[in-house]
Scaffold this active site. Structure first.
Site, short mmCIF file in Angstrom:
data_model
loop_
_atom_site.label_atom_id
_atom_site.label_comp_id
_atom_site.label_asym_id
_atom_site.label_seq_id
_atom_site.Cartn_x
_atom_site.Cartn_y
_atom_site.Cartn_z
N ALA A 83 0.64 -1.50 -0.38
CA ALA A 83 -0.29 -0.33 -0.21
C ALA A 83 0.98 1.19 -0.55
O ALA A 83 1.97 1.07 0.38
CB ALA A 83 -0.69 0.02 1.48
N GLY A 126 1.23 -5.19 0.71
CA GLY A 126 -0.31 -5.75 -0.40
C GLY A 126 -0.97 -5.17 -1.14
O GLY A 126 -0.98 -6.63 -2.08
N GLU A 129 -0.20 -9.45 -1.19
CA GLU A 129 -1.78 -9.55 -1.15
C GLU A 129 -2.48 -9.54 -2.37
O GLU A 129 -3.18 -10.78 -2.06
CB GLU A 129 -2.42 -8.43 0.39
CG GLU A 129 -1.69 -9.12 1.53
CD GLU A 129 -1.74 -7.58 2.84
OE1 GLU A 129 -1.99 -6.70 2.02
OE2 GLU A 129 -2.50 -7.77 4.07
N GLU A 149 5.20 -5.49 7.37
CA GLU A 149 4.03 -4.01 8.13
C GLU A 149 4.17 -3.42 9.02
O GLU A 149 4.24 -2.91 9.55
CB GLU A 149 2.16 -4.41 7.51
CG GLU A 149 2.19 -3.75 6.40
CD GLU A 149 2.01 -5.28 5.60
OE1 GLU A 149 2.82 -6.07 5.99
OE2 GLU A 149 1.01 -5.68 4.22
N1 DAK Z 1 4.64 3.23 -0.60
C1 DAK Z 1 4.94 4.55 -0.96
N2 DAK Z 1 6.21 4.53 -1.66
C2 DAK Z 1 6.90 3.66 -1.98
C3 DAK Z 1 6.25 2.02 -0.92
C4 DAK Z 1 5.28 2.32 -1.22
N3 DAK Z 1 5.00 0.85 0.30
N4 DAK Z 1 7.92 1.87 -1.33
C5 DAK Z 1 8.78 2.45 -2.27
N5 DAK Z 1 8.29 3.05 -2.53
C6 DAK Z 1 8.43 3.92 -2.48
C7 DAK Z 1 10.14 5.07 -2.31
O1 DAK Z 1 9.21 6.10 -1.33
C8 DAK Z 1 10.68 6.01 -3.20
O2 DAK Z 1 10.55 7.12 -3.24
P1 DAK Z 1 11.16 8.35 -3.46
O3 DAK Z 1 12.40 8.78 -2.44
O4 DAK Z 1 12.04 8.12 -4.47
O5 DAK Z 1 10.44 9.57 -3.85
C9 DAK Z 1 10.49 5.26 -4.26
O6 DAK Z 1 9.50 4.35 -3.99
C10 DAK Z 1 11.36 3.81 -4.72
O7 DAK Z 1 11.97 3.47 -4.00
P2 DAK Z 1 12.70 3.20 -2.67
O8 DAK Z 1 14.11 4.34 -3.03
O9 DAK Z 1 12.90 2.02 -1.43
O10 DAK Z 1 13.51 1.60 -3.87
P3 DAK Z 1 14.85 0.18 -3.95
O11 DAK Z 1 15.00 -0.34 -4.75
O12 DAK Z 1 15.63 0.99 -2.88
O13 DAK Z 1 13.98 -0.48 -2.37
C11 DAK Z 1 11.70 -1.38 -1.99
C12 DAK Z 1 12.52 -0.86 -3.31
C13 DAK Z 1 10.60 -1.97 -2.71
C14 DAK Z 1 12.61 -3.07 -1.39
C15 DAK Z 1 11.76 -0.13 -0.63
O14 DAK Z 1 11.07 0.53 -1.18
C16 DAK Z 1 10.72 -0.71 -0.15
O15 DAK Z 1 10.67 -1.36 1.37
N6 DAK Z 1 9.57 -0.22 0.42
C17 DAK Z 1 8.58 -0.61 1.13
C18 DAK Z 1 7.67 -1.65 1.35
C19 DAK Z 1 6.44 -1.91 2.50
O16 DAK Z 1 7.00 -1.44 3.74
N7 DAK Z 1 5.59 -2.04 2.46
C20 DAK Z 1 4.59 -2.70 2.74
C21 DAK Z 1 3.22 -1.23 2.68
S1 DAK Z 1 2.35 -1.60 4.45
C22 DAK Z 1 -4.90 -2.38 3.34
C23 DAK Z 1 -5.04 -2.50 2.10
C24 DAK Z 1 -3.42 -2.83 2.06
C25 DAK Z 1 -2.85 -2.74 3.65
C26 DAK Z 1 -3.19 -2.66 4.33
C27 DAK Z 1 -4.66 -2.92 4.95
N8 DAK Z 1 -7.17 -2.41 3.86
C28 DAK Z 1 -8.18 -3.55 2.81
C29 DAK Z 1 -7.58 -2.21 4.62
C30 DAK Z 1 -1.67 -2.51 3.41
C31 DAK Z 1 -0.07 -2.14 3.75
C32 DAK Z 1 0.98 -2.57 3.30
O17 DAK Z 1 1.37 -2.47 2.35
#
Ligand code: DAK
Length: 275
Positions: A83, A126, A129, A149
């Site tokens: 997400a 997500g 998911e 998460e």
């Molecule tokens: N959200 C927003 N931006 C993101 C992002 C994310 N999840 N993941 C990456 N980005 C953005 C980074 O901020 C960066 O943006 P700038 O800084 O350049 O503006 C750009 O994408 C490139 O990312 P990186 O510089 O980090 O790139 P890398 O290749 O070094 O790393 C990565 C890629 C995917 C491994 C890393 O970005 C990463 O770990 N991302 C976060 C992963 C994460 O924590 N995911 C979980 C998110 S929470 C629900 C539905 C869904 C959900 C919950 C409830 N309901 C239906 C109720 C889900 C929740 C989640 O998924």
């Protein structure tokens, strides 16, 4: 005379008719529709708009009699990073509750036609998911799956705790969801999360080939079989068997059932009419 208000109305009607997607690309290869998530600047983070576009297109595919199977894929380096944390961060409980935040995500799992996830790179949170909402996951050899998460001070909210547990079992799901550590494609395959590992550059082609095989069968039969398989997750064995029996019996109302059996007996290929 052509008034300004009529011009504005006509322009907005044209715009509605020609709704352009911002974050997905769509194409079709015969009876297979391919949806590619394309938001590279944000690692395919699943903002509301991206989810809305995916759901809109999936519903179109379900309605289109010329689509028999669907492939959902992402970018080379990332399927979807979860997400959109930046969009989600300012949300409040009150707002989430009153707007039923993110209920649209569930619509992906309600797709009636066979849906294959072709995963390259990261499928996180997500992103994992929505891959699990698909019926089959084809994984590139360097893909990674996980639910980070917990590291954001929350946990999976779009089915992760439920679907991952059913896919990989309790111990593996607990480890993944509570540590937030990622697993490799190989571990994902060994634990039953994905059905195949293939070379990265072949992921989409192989997913399309599998979709084409499904699409060559009778469309209503594939849809009914999908419903029956999904029942296995939602009912007791006896209820599931009863559901399957009724569905099986109803296949005898279809032209394709008669054609399929006759073609076998007459040693020729079937010519299904999806009817
Ligand atoms: N959200 C927003 N931006 C993101 C992002 C994310 N999840 N993941 C990456 N980005 C953005 C980074 O901020 C960066 O943006 P700038 O800084 O350049 O503006 C750009 O994408 C490139 O990312 P990186 O510089 O980090 O790139 P890398 O290749 O070094 O790393 C990565 C890629 C995917 C491994 C890393 O970005 C990463 O770990 N991302 C976060 C992963 C994460 O924590 N995911 C979980 C998110 S929470 C629900 C539905 C869904 C959900 C919950 C409830 N309901 C239906 C109720 C889900 C929740 C989640 O998924």
């Amino acid at each position: 005379m052509f008034s300004l208000s009529r011009f504005i109305k006509a322009k907005s009607a044209w715009r509605n008719f020609n709704t352009k997607y911002q974050f997905i690309d769509v194409k079709k290869e015969e009876k297979v529709s391919i949806i590619t998530m394309n938001r590279p600047k944000a690692s395919n983070a699943l903002c509301d708009r991206l989810i809305h576009e995916i759901v809109t297109q999936l519903k179109k595919c379900d309605r289109n009699p010329e689509t028999n199977a669907i492939v959902l894929t992402g970018l080379h380096k990332v399927f979807a990073a979860g997400a959109d944390v930046k969009e989600m961060e300012p949300r409040t409980f009150q707002g989430n509750f009153s707007t039923n935040f993110s209920s649209e995500w569930d619509e992906i799992a309600k797709t009636r036609k066979p849906l294959i996830a072709a995963v390259n790179g990261f499928a996180l949170g997500g992103g994992c998911e929505i891959a699990m909402m698909c019926d089959i996951i084809i994984a590139g050899e360097n893909s990674k799956f996980g639910h980070p998460e917990i590291k954001l001070g929350t946990f999976s909210g779009a089915g992760g705790t439920q679907r991952l547990t059913r896919a990989v079992g309790k111990a593996k799901a607990m480890e993944m969801l509570l540590t937030g550590e990622l697993i490799s494609a190989r571990e994902a395959w060994q634990s039953g999360l994905v059905s195949r590992i293939v070379p990265d550059h072949d992921v989409v082609d192989i997913a399309i080939k599998i979709a084409a095989k499904i699409a060559a069968n009778s469309q209503p039969m594939a849809m009914m079989a999908k419903e029956c398989i999904n029942q296995a997750y939602e009912s007791t064995l006896q209820e599931g068997l009863e559901f399957e029996r009724r569905m099986f019996q109803s296949t005898f109302a279809f032209y394709d059932r008669e054609e399929g059996m006759k073609s076998f007996i007459n040693k020729r290929d079937p010519e299904f009419k999806d009817a």
